[in-house]
Design a protein around this motif. Structure first.
Motif, PDB file in Angstrom:
ATOM      1  N   ARG A 196      -6.880 -18.358   3.373  1.00  0.00           N
ATOM      2  CA  ARG A 196      -7.960 -18.084   4.329  1.00  0.00           C
ATOM      3  C   ARG A 196      -7.981 -16.600   4.672  1.00  0.00           C
ATOM      4  O   ARG A 196      -6.954 -15.945   4.680  1.00  0.00           O
ATOM      5  CB  ARG A 196      -7.737 -18.896   5.611  1.00  0.00           C
ATOM      6  CG  ARG A 196      -7.929 -20.386   5.350  1.00  0.00           C
ATOM      7  CD  ARG A 196      -7.787 -21.178   6.625  1.00  0.00           C
ATOM      8  NE  ARG A 196      -8.101 -22.589   6.385  1.00  0.00           N
ATOM      9  CZ  ARG A 196      -7.943 -23.542   7.280  1.00  0.00           C
ATOM     10  NH1 ARG A 196      -7.471 -23.259   8.477  1.00  0.00           N
ATOM     11  NH2 ARG A 196      -8.249 -24.797   6.991  1.00  0.00           N
ATOM     12  N   SER A 197      -9.176 -16.134   5.025  1.00  0.00           N
ATOM     13  CA  SER A 197      -9.344 -14.726   5.380  1.00  0.00           C
ATOM     14  C   SER A 197      -8.864 -14.489   6.812  1.00  0.00           C
ATOM     15  O   SER A 197      -8.487 -15.427   7.523  1.00  0.00           O
ATOM     16  CB  SER A 197     -10.824 -14.355   5.267  1.00  0.00           C
ATOM     17  OG  SER A 197     -11.559 -15.124   6.202  1.00  0.00           O
ATOM     18  N   ARG A 198      -8.933 -13.241   7.232  1.00  0.00           N
ATOM     19  CA  ARG A 198      -8.521 -12.866   8.594  1.00  0.00           C
ATOM     20  C   ARG A 198      -9.229 -13.716   9.655  1.00  0.00           C
ATOM     21  O   ARG A 198      -8.644 -14.099  10.655  1.00  0.00           O
ATOM     22  CB  ARG A 198      -8.830 -11.369   8.779  1.00  0.00           C
ATOM     23  CG  ARG A 198      -8.729 -10.840  10.158  1.00  0.00           C
ATOM     24  CD  ARG A 198      -7.383 -10.410  10.636  1.00  0.00           C
ATOM     25  NE  ARG A 198      -6.669  -9.409   9.899  1.00  0.00           N
ATOM     26  CZ  ARG A 198      -5.340  -9.409   9.814  1.00  0.00           C
ATOM     27  NH1 ARG A 198      -4.646 -10.376  10.359  1.00  0.00           N
ATOM     28  NH2 ARG A 198      -4.714  -8.462   9.173  1.00  0.00           N
ATOM     29  N   ASP A 199     -10.513 -14.052   9.415  1.00  0.00           N
ATOM     30  CA  ASP A 199     -11.249 -14.826  10.433  1.00  0.00           C
ATOM     31  C   ASP A 199     -11.188 -16.339  10.187  1.00  0.00           C
ATOM     32  O   ASP A 199     -11.987 -17.093  10.731  1.00  0.00           O
ATOM     33  CB  ASP A 199     -12.701 -14.344  10.536  1.00  0.00           C
ATOM     34  CG  ASP A 199     -13.439 -14.418   9.213  1.00  0.00           C
ATOM     35  OD1 ASP A 199     -12.854 -14.936   8.245  1.00  0.00           O
ATOM     36  OD2 ASP A 199     -14.594 -13.945   9.145  1.00  0.00           O
ATOM     37  N   THR A 252       0.829  -1.218   0.000  1.00  0.00           N
ATOM     38  CA  THR A 252       0.000   0.000   0.000  1.00  0.00           C
ATOM     39  C   THR A 252       0.859   1.262   0.000  1.00  0.00           C
ATOM     40  O   THR A 252       0.359   2.363  -0.190  1.00  0.00           O
ATOM     41  CB  THR A 252      -0.933   0.024   1.230  1.00  0.00           C
ATOM     42  OG1 THR A 252      -0.149  -0.229   2.403  1.00  0.00           O
ATOM     43  CG2 THR A 252      -2.011  -1.043   1.122  1.00  0.00           C
ATOM     44  N   GLY A 253       2.162   1.104   0.229  1.00  0.00           N
ATOM     45  CA  GLY A 253       3.080   2.253   0.229  1.00  0.00           C
ATOM     46  C   GLY A 253       4.486   1.700   0.155  1.00  0.00           C
ATOM     47  O   GLY A 253       4.678   0.490   0.053  1.00  0.00           O
ATOM     48  N   LEU A 254       5.466   2.580   0.246  1.00  0.00           N
ATOM     49  CA  LEU A 254       6.856   2.137   0.133  1.00  0.00           C
ATOM     50  C   LEU A 254       7.187   1.095   1.197  1.00  0.00           C
ATOM     51  O   LEU A 254       7.810   0.074   0.922  1.00  0.00           O
ATOM     52  CB  LEU A 254       7.793   3.348   0.250  1.00  0.00           C
ATOM     53  CG  LEU A 254       9.229   3.108  -0.229  1.00  0.00           C
ATOM     54  CD1 LEU A 254       9.243   2.676  -1.697  1.00  0.00           C
ATOM     55  CD2 LEU A 254      10.067   4.365  -0.028  1.00  0.00           C
ATOM     56  N   LEU A 255       6.747   1.350   2.442  1.00  0.00           N
ATOM     57  CA  LEU A 255       7.063   0.415   3.532  1.00  0.00           C
ATOM     58  C   LEU A 255       5.808  -0.159   4.183  1.00  0.00           C
ATOM     59  O   LEU A 255       5.885  -0.789   5.232  1.00  0.00           O
ATOM     60  CB  LEU A 255       7.911   1.138   4.593  1.00  0.00           C
ATOM     61  CG  LEU A 255       9.310   1.568   4.130  1.00  0.00           C
ATOM     62  CD1 LEU A 255       9.962   2.468   5.156  1.00  0.00           C
ATOM     63  CD2 LEU A 255      10.193   0.356   3.850  1.00  0.00           C
ATOM     64  N   SER A 256       4.642   0.088   3.578  1.00  0.00           N
ATOM     65  CA  SER A 256       3.413  -0.390   4.228  1.00  0.00           C
ATOM     66  C   SER A 256       2.707  -1.431   3.362  1.00  0.00           C
ATOM     67  O   SER A 256       2.786  -1.393   2.132  1.00  0.00           O
ATOM     68  CB  SER A 256       2.472   0.786   4.501  1.00  0.00           C
ATOM     69  OG  SER A 256       2.158   1.427   3.276  1.00  0.00           O
ATOM     70  N   SER A 257       2.047  -2.368   4.029  1.00  0.00           N
ATOM     71  CA  SER A 257       1.298  -3.399   3.301  1.00  0.00           C
ATOM     72  C   SER A 257       0.127  -3.841   4.156  1.00  0.00           C
ATOM     73  O   SER A 257       0.118  -3.634   5.369  1.00  0.00           O
ATOM     74  CB  SER A 257       2.198  -4.584   2.978  1.00  0.00           C
ATOM     75  OG  SER A 257       2.646  -5.200   4.175  1.00  0.00           O
ATOM     76  N   GLU A 258      -0.866  -4.441   3.500  1.00  0.00           N
ATOM     77  CA  GLU A 258      -2.059  -4.894   4.219  1.00  0.00           C
ATOM     78  C   GLU A 258      -2.309  -6.370   3.967  1.00  0.00           C
ATOM     79  O   GLU A 258      -2.049  -6.885   2.881  1.00  0.00           O
ATOM     80  CB  GLU A 258      -3.288  -4.089   3.761  1.00  0.00           C
ATOM     81  CG  GLU A 258      -3.412  -2.754   4.472  1.00  0.00           C
ATOM     82  CD  GLU A 258      -4.629  -1.949   4.009  1.00  0.00           C
ATOM     83  OE1 GLU A 258      -5.542  -2.548   3.384  1.00  0.00           O
ATOM     84  OE2 GLU A 258      -4.644  -0.737   4.263  1.00  0.00           O
ATOM     85  N   PHE A 259      -2.872  -7.023   4.980  1.00  0.00           N
ATOM     86  CA  PHE A 259      -3.203  -8.448   4.917  1.00  0.00           C
ATOM     87  C   PHE A 259      -4.256  -8.730   3.838  1.00  0.00           C
ATOM     88  O   PHE A 259      -5.248  -8.021   3.736  1.00  0.00           O
ATOM     89  CB  PHE A 259      -3.729  -8.878   6.300  1.00  0.00           C
ATOM     90  CG  PHE A 259      -4.205 -10.300   6.367  1.00  0.00           C
ATOM     91  CD1 PHE A 259      -3.338 -11.320   6.728  1.00  0.00           C
ATOM     92  CD2 PHE A 259      -5.523 -10.629   6.071  1.00  0.00           C
ATOM     93  CE1 PHE A 259      -3.774 -12.640   6.795  1.00  0.00           C
ATOM     94  CE2 PHE A 259      -5.970 -11.943   6.132  1.00  0.00           C
ATOM     95  CZ  PHE A 259      -5.098 -12.954   6.497  1.00  0.00           C
ATOM     96  N   VAL A 260      -4.029  -9.764   3.041  1.00  0.00           N
ATOM     97  CA  VAL A 260      -5.022 -10.199   2.049  1.00  0.00           C
ATOM     98  C   VAL A 260      -5.548 -11.595   2.400  1.00  0.00           C
ATOM     99  O   VAL A 260      -6.749 -11.835   2.454  1.00  0.00           O
ATOM    100  CB  VAL A 260      -4.417 -10.217   0.621  1.00  0.00           C
ATOM    101  CG1 VAL A 260      -5.417 -10.806  -0.384  1.00  0.00           C
ATOM    102  CG2 VAL A 260      -3.999  -8.813   0.196  1.00  0.00           C
TER     103      VAL A 260
END
Length: 500
Positions: A481-484, A453-461
């Motif tokens: 699997r999803s977060r849950d 999501t940015g140079l040093l940022s990312s989000e869980f998929v």
């Protein structure tokens, strides 16, 4: 990789990669004969016990074209069906049912354990709800916590004491447990009662346990041939409550390992907060391992975790603690590891501790990095992804895969692939990763897809976690699997696995 998947080859999808493999083995022919399929099973999938009969059974199962079946061959469509089936999942399908010996003392197993099971949220103002018990039991949890307090009209209640969490009736909790205890696992449920009740309401609790659980409640010690030993999970009963009803896991205060050795009874367990347990694990890991060969120990999250966050359970499995209790309602890495650990052995909630934690001859200290002459070398090739969720903006993901090893401290590592931009349908990473693992039998592997999501940022998929001991070699797909913890089907990764 046997030089088959060439660098720089970027087929549009996993289908293309599988087509490439198929062509490698059909050579000049247009169809895959049984002998070539067998060669593929031996050479690529490392199915070393495969014989012609097994190859033919795959043709029977996955080939639908009549003429191919009659000539004991496989068309590409049949081969694709096989490669996308459970037979090619990265998780060993033999481990989807109970396959371990279940007649050892309880101390020899990791037991799926929940903390503050009644809560659906945080520990200060969160809701207490019967559904939380149902969810934990459906996840194969075998140790539930019930905090009991005096309630109005002689009806004991369950909630997090001295807080604003809502209250539920003790009798409703026990009724819920009775209904759902053995839905996904036939093995014992341990009820960890934190008792804050007056004598009168304690008697009410005992009566409810007896009347509601009936025959399912273990009320007297089992005839056990090896007396002086805690029973095995094969003794199928729900257990524990109040003076006479507390049969096998009376909780005692932990003083020291030497005090336990000299004074603790085999049916007594110690319960300690994570900070104390962490300190002991760091200072005297091998004593902790030895303690857990004889006694049950339960570790629970620090009281300061008011938001019901979790610690990493791996650090306490490393010293052989059986009841590593987590807040099941809090999603994220610790629960992913718990789900991965207890997916093994048919998801029954009991997993045999590895021999390295059970040996009376060799002392094992997880904080010492030199464990065996020859570490295991793992080669993982993260080839591609398929049908990943699209990003929140509605366009394709900018995704990468992080592969994490969770084991003893010196084995715990993580590596990332590069990022593929704007492609959710079929990102192609083609990344080689090498890991050296000194205690593979304690190791969990977590595949995590993340969006840059940015140079040093990312989000869980999405993610998938499994024990190293359940990892299949060869070309395999990884279900995400999803977060849950729910399936993100049809989202998968395609990988090649080899280790020695």
């Amino acid at each position: 990789m046997k030089g088959r998947m060439k660098k720089g080859k970027s087929p549009s999808s996993r289908r293309g990669e599988i087509q490439h493999l198929y062509q490698c083995y059909t050579s000049e022919q247009t169809i895959l004969p049984v002998c070539a399929l067998l060669k593929f099973l031996h050479k690529e999938q490392m199915e070393l016990t495969a014989n012609e009969e097994m190859a033919e059974s795959l043709i029977d199962r996955y080939e639908i074209e009549e003429t191919a079946r009659e000539s004991r061959s496989m068309t590409f469509e049949g081969f694709l069906r096989y490669m996308e089936s459970k037979d090619c999942c990265v998780f060993d399908q033999a481990h989807t049912s109970v396959y371990q010996y279940m007649d050892q003392p309880l101390t020899n197993y990791f037991i799926s354990s929940s903390h503050n099971t009644y809560l659906t949220g945080d520990q200060l103002v969160g809701r207490s709800h019967l559904d939380a018990y149902v969810c934990a039991l459906r996840k194969g949890c075998r140790c539930l916590e019930i905090d009991c307090w005096d309630g109005p009209d002689m009806e004991p209640v369950v909630y997090h004491g001295y807080t604003l969490t809502t209250k539920i009736l003790f009798k409703d909790v026990i009724t819920t447990v009775e209904q759902h205890a053995f839905e996904v696992s036939a093995y014992p449920v341990i009820l960890s009662l934190e008792n804050h009740c007056s004598k009168e309401q304690q008697e009410v609790i005992a009566q409810y346990l007896i009347s509601i659980l009936g025959e399912k409640l273990l009320r007297t010690p089992l005839d056990h041939p090896t007396t002086g030993d805690i029973p095995s999970p094969n003794k199928k009963k729900v257990a524990k409550a109040l003076s006479d009803l507390v049969v096998y896991t009376r909780s005692v205060k932990f003083i020291s390992f030497s005090h336990s050795k000299d004074n603790q009874n085999y049916y007594e367990n110690t319960s300690m907060a994570e900070k104390k347990a962490r300190k002991l694990a760091k200072a005297s890991g091998s004593d902790f391992v030895e303690h857990n060969q004889k006694f049950l120990s339960r570790i629970y999250p620090a009281g300061s975790r008011t938001s019901s966050s979790n610690y990493n359970p791996q650090e306490f499995w490393n010293v052989g603690s059986q009841l590593v209790a987590l807040n099941f309602q809090s999603l994220g890495l610790p629960m992913d590891l718990n789900d991965g650990r207890f997916q093994d052995n048919g998801g029954c909630g009991y997993v045999r501790k590895p021999a390295v934690l059970m040996s009376s001859q060799k002392s094992f200290d997880p904080s010492c990095s030199q464990h065996r002459q020859k570490p295991t070398h793992l080669l993982l090739k993260v080839i591609s992804g398929s049908n990943l969720p699209i990003s929140r903006s509605g366009k394709g993901l900018d995704s990468f895969v992080r592969v994490e090893m969770h084991g003893i401290a010196s084995d715990s590592r993580r590596k990332n692939t590069n990022t593929v931009k704007n492609n959710s349908l079929s990102p192609h990473w083609d990344a080689d990763m090498n890991f050296s693992i000194s205690v593979p039998e304690l190791c969990l592997i977590r595949f995590c897809v993340r969006e840059q999501t940015g140079l040093l940022s990312s989000e869980f998929v999405g993610q998938y976690t499994l024990p190293f001991t359940s990892l299949k070699k060869g070309y395999r797909w990884v279900p995400l699997r999803s977060r849950d913890g729910c399936s993100l089907d049809p989202a998968t990764l395609f990988v090649f696995v080899w280790y020695s």
